[in-house]
Design an enzyme around this catalytic site. Sequence first.
Site, PDB file in Angstrom:
ATOM      1  N   HIS A  34     -36.269  -8.373 -11.004  1.00 38.78           N
ATOM      2  CA  HIS A  34     -37.533  -9.355 -10.675  1.00 38.78           C
ATOM      3  C   HIS A  34     -36.998 -10.523 -10.496  1.00 38.78           C
ATOM      4  O   HIS A  34     -37.574 -11.260  -9.068  1.00 38.78           O
ATOM      5  CB  HIS A  34     -38.298  -9.396 -11.784  1.00 38.78           C
ATOM      6  N   ASP A 147     -37.801   0.627  -5.869  1.00 39.45           N
ATOM      7  CA  ASP A 147     -38.945   1.691  -5.842  1.00 39.45           C
ATOM      8  C   ASP A 147     -39.336   1.871  -4.311  1.00 39.45           C
ATOM      9  O   ASP A 147     -40.374   1.198  -3.942  1.00 39.45           O
ATOM     10  CB  ASP A 147     -40.363   0.919  -6.335  1.00 39.45           C
ATOM     11  N   SER A 183     -37.869  -2.271 -16.282  1.00 41.90           N
ATOM     12  CA  SER A 183     -38.579  -2.485 -17.841  1.00 41.90           C
ATOM     13  C   SER A 183     -38.501  -1.331 -18.742  1.00 41.90           C
ATOM     14  O   SER A 183     -38.623  -1.491 -19.895  1.00 41.90           O
ATOM     15  CB  SER A 183     -40.053  -2.984 -17.466  1.00 41.90           C
TER      16      SER A 183
HETATM   17  P1  AMP Z   1     -42.477  -3.677 -11.725  1.00 41.31           P
HETATM   18  O1  AMP Z   1     -42.671  -4.916 -12.688  1.00 41.31           O
HETATM   19  O2  AMP Z   1     -41.744  -2.527 -12.131  1.00 41.31           O
HETATM   20  O3  AMP Z   1     -43.807  -3.252 -11.082  1.00 41.31           O
HETATM   21  O4  AMP Z   1     -41.690  -4.135 -10.548  1.00 41.31           O
HETATM   22  C1  AMP Z   1     -42.044  -5.396  -9.730  1.00 41.31           C
HETATM   23  C2  AMP Z   1     -41.297  -5.577  -8.558  1.00 41.31           C
HETATM   24  O5  AMP Z   1     -39.788  -5.713  -9.003  1.00 41.31           O
HETATM   25  C3  AMP Z   1     -41.353  -4.348  -7.553  1.00 41.31           C
HETATM   26  O6  AMP Z   1     -41.082  -4.684  -6.318  1.00 41.31           O
HETATM   27  C4  AMP Z   1     -39.999  -3.489  -8.089  1.00 41.31           C
HETATM   28  O7  AMP Z   1     -39.536  -2.822  -6.949  1.00 41.31           O
HETATM   29  C5  AMP Z   1     -38.890  -4.693  -8.309  1.00 41.31           C
HETATM   30  N1  AMP Z   1     -37.712  -4.222  -9.163  1.00 41.31           N
HETATM   31  C6  AMP Z   1     -38.054  -3.523 -10.193  1.00 41.31           C
HETATM   32  N2  AMP Z   1     -36.712  -3.236 -10.828  1.00 41.31           N
HETATM   33  C7  AMP Z   1     -35.782  -3.668  -9.704  1.00 41.31           C
HETATM   34  C8  AMP Z   1     -34.407  -4.017  -9.695  1.00 41.31           C
HETATM   35  N3  AMP Z   1     -33.521  -2.992 -10.554  1.00 41.31           N
HETATM   36  N4  AMP Z   1     -34.073  -4.305  -8.720  1.00 41.31           N
HETATM   37  C9  AMP Z   1     -34.567  -4.823  -7.505  1.00 41.31           C
HETATM   38  N5  AMP Z   1     -36.185  -5.044  -7.676  1.00 41.31           N
HETATM   39  C10 AMP Z   1     -36.615  -4.361  -8.734  1.00 41.31           C
END
Ligand code: AMP
Length: 277
Positions: A34, A147, A183
């Site tokens: 993030h 994602d 997460s």
């Molecule tokens: P989330 O909180 O899981 O909904 O993720 C929020 C954003 O962070 C989304 O655009 C995810 O694709 C991105 N994200 C989550 N994990 C990673 C990672 N390991 N590397 C890069 N971006 C990430």
Amino acid sequence: MEIVNTISDMKALRRRVSESVGFVPTMGYLHEGHLSLVRQARNENSTAVVSIFVNPTQFGPAEDLNKYPRDLDRDISLLQHVETDILFLPKGEEIYPKEFDSWVEVLGITDRLEGMIRPGHFRGVTTVVSKLFNIVEPTCAYFGQKDAQQAKAIEKMVRDLNINVKITVGPTVRETDGLAMSSRNSYLNQQERQAATILYKTLQLSEALWQAGETNAEVIKNKMIALIDQEPLAVIDYVSIADDRTLHEFTEIAGPALVSLAVRIGHTRLIDNLMLK
Ligand code: AMP
């Protein structure tokens, strides 16, 4: 960093910013994946906005909405370190009031992969992201390649609906042993955490085979499946080698390919992907 909890306060703050706004929507329990997006938003815009909202409509009835990890104090401190200007923390009742009846749905690209296993998931994602875009009115929004299908659905929604925002997709950030940061990694016990390295190992196997000249997607997928099967804690949801543009499965790899997989380690479902190009 200003913290806002209501849609009207967020809109009022937005009206005061005339220059570019970079926006990173998240579900919180932040990690370096993030934060890499927030840093990019920070560097490329005059104002960086982050939202934290665990969006109920993208979780299926049997999924982990109620136990999704949360630690707001830690998230606030991490966001302050990367110089976030505005943190938007909307309330569920305000995003989805009782009379809520409108949905944003991207067809086609969301039928496959995650969409097959998690019906309704992408409808929840594209609905909440379009609501957040309408509230925050970002110039640029940042999503993770982790994602990949979600990023594609959002790019398609923005194109199809002429939404005035530039989408940037940042690279997947990994732990030193290759596990993609997530997460949900916090659900893993020590043994499962070790087993979870099988996802990236399997993606690397596909890349090595392809680099050695193998273009038959079935051959590569079968070897990937055989490798995952060696890990007793791993159960495969899918292994896919698809056209990166359409997400249709390749028989012969005939252009940029998205290799993606979803694997359950114990009760935790993990996804990862890699591009062959
Ligand atoms: P989330 O909180 O899981 O909904 O993720 C929020 C954003 O962070 C989304 O655009 C995810 O694709 C991105 N994200 C989550 N994990 C990673 C990672 N390991 N590397 C890069 N971006 C990430």
